[in-house]
Design an enzyme around this catalytic site. Structure first.
Site, PDB file in Angstrom:
ATOM      1  N   HIS A 188       0.839  -1.190   0.000  1.00  0.00           N
ATOM      2  CA  HIS A 188       0.000   0.000   0.000  1.00  0.00           C
ATOM      3  C   HIS A 188       0.873   1.238   0.000  1.00  0.00           C
ATOM      4  O   HIS A 188       1.988   1.240   0.495  1.00  0.00           O
ATOM      5  CB  HIS A 188      -0.966   0.017   1.190  1.00  0.00           C
ATOM      6  CG  HIS A 188      -0.329  -0.125   2.522  1.00  0.00           C
ATOM      7  ND1 HIS A 188       0.161  -1.335   2.985  1.00  0.00           N
ATOM      8  CD2 HIS A 188      -0.111   0.778   3.507  1.00  0.00           C
ATOM      9  CE1 HIS A 188       0.646  -1.170   4.204  1.00  0.00           C
ATOM     10  NE2 HIS A 188       0.504   0.112   4.540  1.00  0.00           N
ATOM     11  N   MET A 189       0.321   2.267  -0.581  1.00  0.00           N
ATOM     12  CA  MET A 189       0.989   3.545  -0.710  1.00  0.00           C
ATOM     13  C   MET A 189       0.241   4.532   0.173  1.00  0.00           C
ATOM     14  O   MET A 189      -0.982   4.601   0.136  1.00  0.00           O
ATOM     15  CB  MET A 189       0.919   3.955  -2.185  1.00  0.00           C
ATOM     16  CG  MET A 189       1.623   5.194  -2.562  1.00  0.00           C
ATOM     17  SD  MET A 189       1.509   5.414  -4.378  1.00  0.00           S
ATOM     18  CE  MET A 189       2.737   4.253  -4.938  1.00  0.00           C
TER      19      MET A 189
END
Length: 113
Positions: A99-100
């Site tokens: 995830h960013m």
């Protein structure tokens, strides 16, 4: 699979979803570190950055494109923002689904800490 983010993708856990398409889902972080703090994830489960393969390169580009698009839409792209991806325990990863973190709306300092 007991992955928190997969449960969000499958609507088993509610989230404040701000963007979705056939490959990417973005939602507000429940513990924001900035006025805007959005998590951008692939719908496909990939545990860590170390698990990315050549076949995932287009998907990784979609994550980055989504971050830039959301920053523009929320009006902080020109002032600047931070995008972070953590990998494994020493890198600060707590959910093992890549995830960013897109954070904006304030000035950030360096080093990050």
């Amino acid at each position: 699979m007991d992955c928190l983010f997969c449960k969000i993708v499958n609507r088993g856990i509610p989230a404040d979803i701000v963007h979705e398409d056939e490959h990417v889902l973005a939602f507000s972080d429940i513990n924001p570190q900035a006025p805007t703090h959005i998590l951008i994830i692939p719908r496909q489960h990939i545990a860590t950055l170390n698990d990315i393969e050549m076949a995932d390169l287009a998907l990784m580009g979609r994550l980055q494109y989504t971050a830039a698009r959301l920053a523009r839409e929320r009006g902080f792209a020109e002032d600047g923002y931070r995008v972070v991806m953590n990998c494994n325990d020493h890198g600060g990863q707590t959910v093992y689904h890549i995830h960013m973190h897109l954070m904006g709306g304030r000035r950030f300092t360096w080093p990050a800490g």
